[in-house]
Motif scaffolding. Sequence first.
Motif, PDB file in Angstrom:
ATOM      1  N   ASP A   1       0.880  -1.347  -0.151  1.00 52.27           N
ATOM      2  CA  ASP A   1      -0.272  -0.137   0.039  1.00 52.27           C
ATOM      3  C   ASP A   1       0.899   1.504   0.084  1.00 52.27           C
ATOM      4  O   ASP A   1       0.962   2.182  -0.727  1.00 52.27           O
ATOM      5  CB  ASP A   1      -1.006   0.192   1.522  1.00 52.27           C
TER       6      ASP A   1
ATOM      7  N   GLU B   1       0.100   6.237  -7.047  1.00 47.42           N
ATOM      8  CA  GLU B   1      -1.256   5.828  -6.968  1.00 47.42           C
ATOM      9  C   GLU B   1      -2.107   6.529  -8.200  1.00 47.42           C
ATOM     10  O   GLU B   1      -2.830   6.069  -9.213  1.00 47.42           O
ATOM     11  CB  GLU B   1      -2.037   6.268  -5.917  1.00 47.42           C
TER      12      GLU B   1
ATOM     13  N   SER C   1      -2.156   4.437   3.772  1.00 43.19           N
ATOM     14  CA  SER C   1      -3.734   4.980   2.764  1.00 43.19           C
ATOM     15  C   SER C   1      -4.897   3.852   3.408  1.00 43.19           C
ATOM     16  O   SER C   1      -4.318   3.337   4.590  1.00 43.19           O
ATOM     17  CB  SER C   1      -3.400   5.081   0.741  1.00 43.19           C
ATOM     18  N   ASP C   2      -5.393   4.916   2.913  1.00 45.36           N
ATOM     19  CA  ASP C   2      -7.222   4.368   3.074  1.00 45.36           C
ATOM     20  C   ASP C   2      -6.715   2.439   3.262  1.00 45.36           C
ATOM     21  O   ASP C   2      -7.610   2.204   4.100  1.00 45.36           O
ATOM     22  CB  ASP C   2      -8.014   4.275   2.472  1.00 45.36           C
ATOM     23  N   ASP C   3      -6.251   1.999   2.596  1.00 48.72           N
ATOM     24  CA  ASP C   3      -6.420   0.639   2.295  1.00 48.72           C
ATOM     25  C   ASP C   3      -5.731  -0.144   3.641  1.00 48.72           C
ATOM     26  O   ASP C   3      -6.578  -0.635   3.760  1.00 48.72           O
ATOM     27  CB  ASP C   3      -5.883   0.210   1.008  1.00 48.72           C
TER      28      ASP C   3
ATOM     29  N   ARG D   1      -6.225   9.500   3.654  1.00 52.39           N
ATOM     30  CA  ARG D   1      -5.411   9.390   2.551  1.00 52.39           C
ATOM     31  C   ARG D   1      -6.090   9.064   1.023  1.00 52.39           C
ATOM     32  O   ARG D   1      -6.227   7.683   1.163  1.00 52.39           O
ATOM     33  CB  ARG D   1      -4.451   8.212   3.111  1.00 52.39           C
ATOM     34  N   ALA D   2      -6.723   9.602   0.621  1.00 48.74           N
ATOM     35  CA  ALA D   2      -7.357   9.491  -0.743  1.00 48.74           C
ATOM     36  C   ALA D   2      -8.370   8.186  -0.673  1.00 48.74           C
ATOM     37  O   ALA D   2      -8.048   7.077  -0.982  1.00 48.74           O
ATOM     38  CB  ALA D   2      -6.503   8.772  -1.522  1.00 48.74           C
TER      39      ALA D   2
ATOM     40  N   ASP E   1      -1.957   1.416  -4.942  1.00 46.29           N
ATOM     41  CA  ASP E   1      -1.808   0.923  -3.599  1.00 46.29           C
ATOM     42  C   ASP E   1      -2.679  -0.206  -3.654  1.00 46.29           C
ATOM     43  O   ASP E   1      -2.046  -0.979  -2.543  1.00 46.29           O
ATOM     44  CB  ASP E   1      -1.986   2.454  -2.816  1.00 46.29           C
TER      45      ASP E   1
END
Length: 356
Positions: free
Chosen positions: A18, A25, A56-58, A137-138, A304
């Motif tokens: 990620d 990304e 990030s969001d993941d 984070r996006a 990501d």
Amino acid sequence: MNRQDRFKGCLFGGALGDALGYAVEFMRLPQIKSVFGPGGITGPVIDKASNKALISDDTQMALFTADGLLWAAVGQDGGEVRFAADGVYPSYLRWYYTQSGNIKDRRLLEKQPHEKKNAVFPAGRSIMEYRELFESRAPGNTCLASLRSGKMGTMEYPVNSSKGCGGVMRAAPAGLLFHRDPAAAFRVGAETAAVTHGHPSGYLPAGVLAAVVAELVNGKTVHESAQAAMRILETYASHEETLSALRRAVELARGGAAPQDAVRELGEGWVGEEALAVALYCALKEADVKQAFIAAVNHDGDSDSTGAVCGNILGAAYGFGALPEDWAANIELYELLADISGRLFALAQYRGNKSI
Ligand SMILES: [Mg+2]
């Protein structure tokens, strides 16, 4: 290699992929090459302010999946988990709160049973005490919108028709906790994705990832795990799109096409079945762990998420010890990743062979 190392490897692998992909990304491949050189991005970008590689969001959402599974299980005193997504949904509402500041029921922000000292865990920090999780984070629009709606989606009652990769990118913890029963891991993985993603190709890839992770924890190879997960996939309605993407990934990994061409054919990974196919292809194709990460993020698409899913697979297959040591040392949220993987392992041990 012991199972605990695979649990830790799965969560850290996801975070490393990620973080590697988050830096690129929204870049297409030519732009990645112009910024990082002809070989593309080959190692994590370190954020100057924190001196960490930012996730990030993941990874944020994968951690909330894991915490929600702990919540569901411990909330029921470690007993039967009839519907693990019932614990994951409030956990995702907490994630939504970290991103928006909005929450309807403030009691969800209080310490919950799994965050207090109990039969399975010693007292620890609540996930809500980690300020990094409040960073934006996006985050995916589908996740935000479906959680804002106040409705919890299920496979039977879809909340929307989204097949974005936001379901699969966060599903690996279901495979860890339910590794003894890969079909159950599949179901829980798909259910947790269906909370926010209503299209079968949004939630079924999450089931596949969870089943692959479960089979890997049990010692199968990546290839064997993929085949076993595809057999479970075939028992679900509307599996055809996901199955054909996975079959193509397996074929391409056996063939001689250059990785960049193969990944381009599999798609950009913004949708569930493509993200899973790209990630699986890279894990099957590249014998070297670092090269697999690099192949998984250097493309035109959602780097990501493809990196995160590939990293989940690599870490569960080869263990934490096989991940690039210098990458892991600098990853953001190291302490929480280690703590959550340890708690998932402790709970899986505690549950033993109880069926769900
Ligand atoms: Mg992301």
